[in-house]
Design a protein around this motif. Structure first.
Motif, PDB file in Angstrom:
ATOM      1  N   UNK A 128       0.832  -1.168   0.000  1.00 34.06           N
ATOM      2  CA  UNK A 128       0.000   0.000   0.000  1.00 34.06           C
ATOM      3  C   UNK A 128       0.885   1.242   0.000  1.00 34.06           C
ATOM      4  N   UNK A 129       0.584   2.147  -0.883  1.00 35.05           N
ATOM      5  CA  UNK A 129       1.337   3.391  -0.998  1.00 35.05           C
ATOM      6  C   UNK A 129       0.548   4.549  -0.406  1.00 35.05           C
ATOM      7  N   UNK A 130       1.281   5.516   0.094  1.00 36.11           N
ATOM      8  CA  UNK A 130       0.712   6.818   0.414  1.00 36.11           C
ATOM      9  C   UNK A 130       1.526   7.826  -0.366  1.00 36.11           C
ATOM     10  N   UNK A 131       0.852   8.720  -1.058  1.00 41.26           N
ATOM     11  CA  UNK A 131       1.542   9.763  -1.811  1.00 41.26           C
ATOM     12  C   UNK A 131       0.844  11.095  -1.570  1.00 41.26           C
ATOM     13  N   UNK A 132       1.628  12.122  -1.397  1.00 37.67           N
ATOM     14  CA  UNK A 132       1.083  13.462  -1.176  1.00 37.67           C
ATOM     15  C   UNK A 132       1.990  14.489  -1.826  1.00 37.67           C
ATOM     16  N   UNK A 133       1.383  15.594  -2.206  1.00 37.63           N
ATOM     17  CA  UNK A 133       2.107  16.743  -2.734  1.00 37.63           C
ATOM     18  C   UNK A 133       2.041  17.860  -1.705  1.00 37.63           C
ATOM     19  N   UNK A 134       3.160  18.488  -1.448  1.00 34.21           N
ATOM     20  CA  UNK A 134       3.200  19.692  -0.622  1.00 34.21           C
ATOM     21  C   UNK A 134       3.733  20.813  -1.498  1.00 34.21           C
ATOM     22  N   UNK A 135       2.901  21.811  -1.719  1.00 35.75           N
ATOM     23  CA  UNK A 135       3.298  22.947  -2.555  1.00 35.75           C
ATOM     24  C   UNK A 135       3.499  24.160  -1.659  1.00 35.75           C
TER      25      UNK A 135
ATOM     26  N   UNK B 264       7.054  27.873  -7.259  1.00 35.97           N
ATOM     27  CA  UNK B 264       7.623  27.662  -5.930  1.00 35.97           C
ATOM     28  C   UNK B 264       7.934  26.189  -5.737  1.00 35.97           C
ATOM     29  N   UNK B 265       8.538  25.870  -4.628  1.00 37.35           N
ATOM     30  CA  UNK B 265       8.936  24.503  -4.297  1.00 37.35           C
ATOM     31  C   UNK B 265       7.723  23.594  -4.137  1.00 37.35           C
ATOM     32  N   UNK B 266       7.815  22.410  -4.734  1.00 36.02           N
ATOM     33  CA  UNK B 266       6.813  21.364  -4.558  1.00 36.02           C
ATOM     34  C   UNK B 266       7.552  20.101  -4.143  1.00 36.02           C
ATOM     35  N   UNK B 267       7.032  19.442  -3.119  1.00 33.06           N
ATOM     36  CA  UNK B 267       7.575  18.180  -2.645  1.00 33.06           C
ATOM     37  C   UNK B 267       6.556  17.081  -2.901  1.00 33.06           C
TER      38      UNK B 267
ATOM     39  N   UNK C 129      11.745  16.592  -5.109  1.00 32.94           N
ATOM     40  CA  UNK C 129      11.633  18.042  -4.935  1.00 32.94           C
ATOM     41  C   UNK C 129      11.753  18.721  -6.278  1.00 32.94           C
ATOM     42  N   UNK C 130      10.792  19.602  -6.540  1.00 28.42           N
ATOM     43  CA  UNK C 130      10.795  20.398  -7.765  1.00 28.42           C
ATOM     44  C   UNK C 130      10.853  21.860  -7.363  1.00 28.42           C
ATOM     45  N   UNK C 131      11.834  22.575  -7.887  1.00 28.93           N
ATOM     46  CA  UNK C 131      11.965  24.020  -7.678  1.00 28.93           C
ATOM     47  C   UNK C 131      11.896  24.683  -9.045  1.00 28.93           C
ATOM     48  N   UNK C 132      10.713  25.157  -9.417  1.00 31.54           N
ATOM     49  CA  UNK C 132      10.539  25.795 -10.712  1.00 31.54           C
ATOM     50  C   UNK C 132      10.857  24.844 -11.847  1.00 31.54           C
ATOM     51  N   UNK C 133      11.681  25.290 -12.757  1.00 34.20           N
ATOM     52  CA  UNK C 133      12.046  24.487 -13.923  1.00 34.20           C
ATOM     53  C   UNK C 133      13.353  23.720 -13.739  1.00 34.20           C
ATOM     54  N   UNK C 134      13.911  23.764 -12.535  1.00 36.41           N
ATOM     55  CA  UNK C 134      15.149  23.032 -12.272  1.00 36.41           C
ATOM     56  C   UNK C 134      14.907  21.529 -12.346  1.00 36.41           C
ATOM     57  N   UNK C 135      15.976  20.774 -12.536  1.00 33.26           N
ATOM     58  CA  UNK C 135      15.867  19.322 -12.528  1.00 33.26           C
ATOM     59  C   UNK C 135      15.376  18.857 -11.166  1.00 33.26           C
TER      60      UNK C 135
ATOM     61  N   UNK D 281      19.892  12.759  -2.929  1.00 28.96           N
ATOM     62  CA  UNK D 281      20.280  14.058  -2.383  1.00 28.96           C
ATOM     63  C   UNK D 281      19.932  14.120  -0.900  1.00 28.96           C
ATOM     64  N   UNK D 282      20.928  13.929  -0.074  1.00 27.00           N
ATOM     65  CA  UNK D 282      20.708  13.901   1.374  1.00 27.00           C
ATOM     66  C   UNK D 282      20.448  15.277   1.964  1.00 27.00           C
ATOM     67  N   UNK D 283      20.687  16.308   1.211  1.00 31.18           N
ATOM     68  CA  UNK D 283      20.439  17.669   1.682  1.00 31.18           C
ATOM     69  C   UNK D 283      19.218  18.266   0.998  1.00 31.18           C
ATOM     70  N   UNK D 284      18.349  17.400   0.504  1.00 29.70           N
ATOM     71  CA  UNK D 284      17.167  17.809  -0.252  1.00 29.70           C
ATOM     72  C   UNK D 284      16.247  18.739   0.552  1.00 29.70           C
ATOM     73  N   UNK D 285      16.229  18.578   1.870  1.00 25.29           N
ATOM     74  CA  UNK D 285      15.339  19.374   2.721  1.00 25.29           C
ATOM     75  C   UNK D 285      16.091  20.279   3.692  1.00 25.29           C
TER      76      UNK D 285
END
Length: 178
Positions: free
Chosen positions: A1-8, A42-45, A59-65, A139-143
């Motif tokens: 069972x998965x749980x998935x959420x977006x935080x914008x 803005x940042x989306x997780x 993690x998505x920050x705008x158009x960055x990878x 990326x261990x420093x993602x947050x």
């Protein structure tokens, strides 16, 4: 069972929404889903968790990878959504045998060698028969800039997403979709 959420992240704080991953087949699909939730780039997780076996953060920050962290690559690689993340991190989609896991810096130390106080990892076969290292990858420093240091991220185990949300100041909004 998965749980998935977006935080914008918005000007007013974090907004959370649960998300269905049924139409997600690639990292590009997952990235597009996150970008659609973005307000003013803005940042989306994206949080994905599988029954306390592993969790991942995209993690998505705008158009960055996209930036990715997976708590246990071997466990994640055995699941469909985790495989999407680990393939990106470990180059699983490449057919070039010259790509070697030893050349990747998976643990944040120089030359990929584990630190003395860090437990060694065991390689585990994934769905495609390739060997995937057990333990965290990505990326261990993602947050880190959002309030959760590398050390705190690596100390998380089961039910990590509420602890991450708490550190980000988003516990209440995440709980509304959990």
């Amino acid at each position: 069972m998965y749980f998935a959420a977006l935080l914008a992240r918005t000007h007013d704080g974090w907004e959370a929404s649960d998300t269905e991953l049924d139409d997600v087949e690639t990292l590009s699909d997952l990235t597009d889903l996150a970008r659609e939730a973005s307000v003013d780039e803005d940042t989306v997780l994206v949080f994905i968790e599988q029954e306390d076996a592993w969790f991942g953060v995209l993690r998505i920050d705008g158009e960055e990878d996209p930036r990715i962290f997976v708590s246990d690559a071997a466990a994640a690689a055995r699941s469909s959504y985790g495989e999407i993340l680990t393939n990106e991190l470990l180059g699983g989609d490449d057919d070039d045998p010259a790509d070697d896991l030893d050349s990747l810096n998976l643990d944040g130390t120089e030359d990929g060698e584990p630190e003395e106080d860090e437990p060694s990892t065991v390689d585990v076969p994934a769905q495609g028969g390739e060997t995937v290292p057990a333990g965290p990858v990505g990326d261990r420093e993602i947050l880190a800039d959002l309030g959760l240091s590398e050390k705190e991220l690596l100390a998380l185990d089961t039910d990590a997403l509420p602890e991450i949300a708490e550190a980000l100041g988003a516990a209440e909004v995440l709980e509304t979709v959990r």
